[in-house]
Design a protein around this motif. Structure first.
Motif, PDB file in Angstrom:
ATOM      1  N   GLY A   1       1.413   1.471   4.023  1.00 18.83           N
ATOM      2  CA  GLY A   1       1.531   1.927   2.649  1.00 18.83           C
ATOM      3  C   GLY A   1       0.503   1.312   1.734  1.00 18.83           C
ATOM      4  N   ASN A   2       0.703   1.543   0.459  1.00 18.32           N
ATOM      5  CA  ASN A   2      -0.188   1.040  -0.593  1.00 18.32           C
ATOM      6  C   ASN A   2       0.640   0.404  -1.695  1.00 18.32           C
ATOM      7  N   VAL A   3       0.016  -0.536  -2.376  1.00 18.90           N
ATOM      8  CA  VAL A   3       0.663  -1.181  -3.514  1.00 18.90           C
ATOM      9  C   VAL A   3      -0.195  -0.948  -4.756  1.00 18.90           C
ATOM     10  N   TYR A   4       0.492  -0.652  -5.860  1.00 22.59           N
ATOM     11  CA  TYR A   4      -0.163  -0.409  -7.148  1.00 22.59           C
ATOM     12  C   TYR A   4       0.473  -1.349  -8.164  1.00 22.59           C
ATOM     13  N   SER A   5      -0.363  -2.007  -8.959  1.00 24.01           N
ATOM     14  CA  SER A   5       0.159  -3.000  -9.883  1.00 24.01           C
ATOM     15  C   SER A   5      -0.444  -2.826 -11.269  1.00 24.01           C
ATOM     16  N   SER A   6       0.413  -2.951 -12.275  1.00 21.25           N
ATOM     17  CA  SER A   6      -0.043  -2.959 -13.666  1.00 21.25           C
ATOM     18  C   SER A   6       0.563  -4.188 -14.330  1.00 21.25           C
ATOM     19  N   LEU A   7       0.475  -4.280 -15.628  1.00 21.34           N
ATOM     20  CA  LEU A   7       0.990  -5.471 -16.317  1.00 21.34           C
ATOM     21  C   LEU A   7       2.485  -5.677 -16.128  1.00 21.34           C
ATOM     22  N   ASP A   8       3.256  -4.591 -16.137  1.00 15.12           N
ATOM     23  CA  ASP A   8       4.702  -4.761 -16.070  1.00 15.12           C
ATOM     24  C   ASP A   8       5.376  -3.944 -14.966  1.00 15.12           C
ATOM     25  N   GLU A   9       4.590  -3.368 -14.058  1.00 18.98           N
ATOM     26  CA  GLU A   9       5.187  -2.575 -12.992  1.00 18.98           C
ATOM     27  C   GLU A   9       4.390  -2.734 -11.698  1.00 18.98           C
ATOM     28  N   ILE A  10       5.122  -2.855 -10.604  1.00 23.55           N
ATOM     29  CA  ILE A  10       4.528  -2.895  -9.271  1.00 23.55           C
ATOM     30  C   ILE A  10       5.187  -1.781  -8.471  1.00 23.55           C
ATOM     31  N   SER A  11       4.365  -0.945  -7.842  1.00 20.14           N
ATOM     32  CA  SER A  11       4.879   0.170  -7.050  1.00 20.14           C
ATOM     33  C   SER A  11       4.338   0.080  -5.630  1.00 20.14           C
ATOM     34  N   TYR A  12       5.229   0.273  -4.686  1.00 18.40           N
ATOM     35  CA  TYR A  12       4.871   0.373  -3.277  1.00 18.40           C
ATOM     36  C   TYR A  12       5.235   1.773  -2.805  1.00 18.40           C
ATOM     37  N   VAL A  13       4.308   2.414  -2.126  1.00 24.53           N
ATOM     38  CA  VAL A  13       4.563   3.705  -1.496  1.00 24.53           C
ATOM     39  C   VAL A  13       4.294   3.484  -0.019  1.00 24.53           C
ATOM     40  N   PHE A  14       5.270   3.830   0.836  1.00 25.92           N
ATOM     41  CA  PHE A  14       5.111   3.517   2.247  1.00 25.92           C
ATOM     42  C   PHE A  14       5.689   4.608   3.142  1.00 25.92           C
ATOM     43  N   THR A  15       5.262   4.575   4.402  1.00 24.79           N
ATOM     44  CA  THR A  15       5.710   5.504   5.429  1.00 24.79           C
ATOM     45  C   THR A  15       6.184   4.706   6.635  1.00 24.79           C
ATOM     46  N   LEU A  16       7.312   5.127   7.205  1.00 26.50           N
ATOM     47  CA  LEU A  16       7.805   4.577   8.474  1.00 26.50           C
ATOM     48  C   LEU A  16       7.544   5.605   9.554  1.00 26.50           C
ATOM     49  N   ARG A  17       7.168   5.137  10.750  1.00 29.90           N
ATOM     50  CA  ARG A  17       6.921   6.070  11.858  1.00 29.90           C
ATOM     51  C   ARG A  17       7.500   5.511  13.149  1.00 29.90           C
ATOM     52  N   HIS A  18       8.107   6.409  13.889  1.00 31.87           N
ATOM     53  CA  HIS A  18       8.583   6.120  15.239  1.00 31.87           C
ATOM     54  C   HIS A  18       8.296   7.372  16.064  1.00 31.87           C
ATOM     55  N   GLY A  19       7.203   7.327  16.823  1.00 30.67           N
ATOM     56  CA  GLY A  19       6.809   8.531  17.549  1.00 30.67           C
ATOM     57  C   GLY A  19       6.516   9.661  16.580  1.00 30.67           C
ATOM     58  N   LYS A  20       7.195  10.789  16.776  1.00 27.41           N
ATOM     59  CA  LYS A  20       7.002  11.948  15.893  1.00 27.41           C
ATOM     60  C   LYS A  20       7.869  11.881  14.639  1.00 27.41           C
ATOM     61  N   ASP A  21       8.827  10.965  14.613  1.00 23.03           N
ATOM     62  CA  ASP A  21       9.720  10.836  13.462  1.00 23.03           C
ATOM     63  C   ASP A  21       9.059  10.002  12.367  1.00 23.03           C
ATOM     64  N   SER A  22       9.329  10.371  11.118  1.00 24.95           N
ATOM     65  CA  SER A  22       8.772   9.606  10.009  1.00 24.95           C
ATOM     66  C   SER A  22       9.683   9.680   8.792  1.00 24.95           C
ATOM     67  N   GLY A  23       9.429   8.807   7.859  1.00 24.49           N
ATOM     68  CA  GLY A  23      10.143   8.786   6.597  1.00 24.49           C
ATOM     69  C   GLY A  23       9.234   8.208   5.535  1.00 24.49           C
ATOM     70  N   ILE A  24       9.528   8.520   4.285  1.00 25.78           N
ATOM     71  CA  ILE A  24       8.717   8.013   3.180  1.00 25.78           C
ATOM     72  C   ILE A  24       9.592   7.239   2.205  1.00 25.78           C
ATOM     73  N   GLY A  25       9.003   6.230   1.604  1.00 25.14           N
ATOM     74  CA  GLY A  25       9.758   5.413   0.674  1.00 25.14           C
ATOM     75  C   GLY A  25       8.921   4.922  -0.480  1.00 25.14           C
ATOM     76  N   LYS A  26       9.632   4.392  -1.458  1.00 23.44           N
ATOM     77  CA  LYS A  26       8.992   3.866  -2.652  1.00 23.44           C
ATOM     78  C   LYS A  26       9.817   2.696  -3.162  1.00 23.44           C
ATOM     79  N   ILE A  27       9.138   1.634  -3.524  1.00 26.41           N
ATOM     80  CA  ILE A  27       9.773   0.489  -4.172  1.00 26.41           C
ATOM     81  C   ILE A  27       9.071   0.304  -5.508  1.00 26.41           C
ATOM     82  N   ILE A  28       9.858   0.225  -6.569  1.00 25.77           N
ATOM     83  CA  ILE A  28       9.295   0.000  -7.901  1.00 25.77           C
ATOM     84  C   ILE A  28       9.959  -1.247  -8.482  1.00 25.77           C
TER      85      ILE A  28
END
Length: 136
Positions: free
Chosen positions: A59-86
């Motif tokens: 994933g990637n992390v984005y940061s500003s003065l008062d907010e941090i965002s993570y956007v990420f992907t999980l993978r297991h073979g052909k299966d995947s999922g997407i997530g976000k942490i703010i």
């Protein structure tokens, strides 16, 4: 699945921004199943094992003065999922939002909630120890 938590803190916004924008600090604290994490400038990747299932994440992390965002992907073979942490940083408070959709969503939801509660419980001490280590 979506979760939102508020964490009271005595740490400064500046020190929290430095620590919480580091995936090598934050991700293993929330996702207890992480076995390895590598961090680039604003990206990260690694692997984990939940129960008996190995999977990769990136994933990637984005940061500003008062907010941090993570956007990420999980993978297991052909299966995947997407997530976000703010993480919203305010004086004396951090608001943590976690969203995830896809592979293992139902199976991991109770574990994720438990891990997040443990993260919140240990937050002040974990941040204090890491600030000492990094001399922040």
């Amino acid at each position: 699945m979506k979760y939102k938590f508020e964490i009271n803190t005595l740490h400064s916004v500046e020190s929290l921004r430095l620590l919480l924008s580091d995936p090598a600090f934050l991700f293993p604290k929330i996702f207890r199943d992480i076995k390895e994490i590598k961090v680039g400038r604003s990206s990260f990747y690694g692997n984990a094992k939940y129960m008996w299932i190995y999977h990769d994440f990136n994933g990637n992390v984005y940061s500003s003065l008062d907010e941090i965002s993570y956007v990420f992907t999980l993978r297991h073979g052909k299966d995947s999922g997407i997530g976000k942490i703010i993480l919203l940083l305010e004086p004396n408070k951090v608001t943590l939002s976690i969203e995830y959709e896809g592979w293992m969503e139902r199976l991991a939801s109770s574990a994720l909630k438990s891990w997040t509660n443990e993260f919140i419980k240990n937050f002040e001490e974990d941040v204090r120890i890491e600030r000492i280590k990094r001399k922040i």
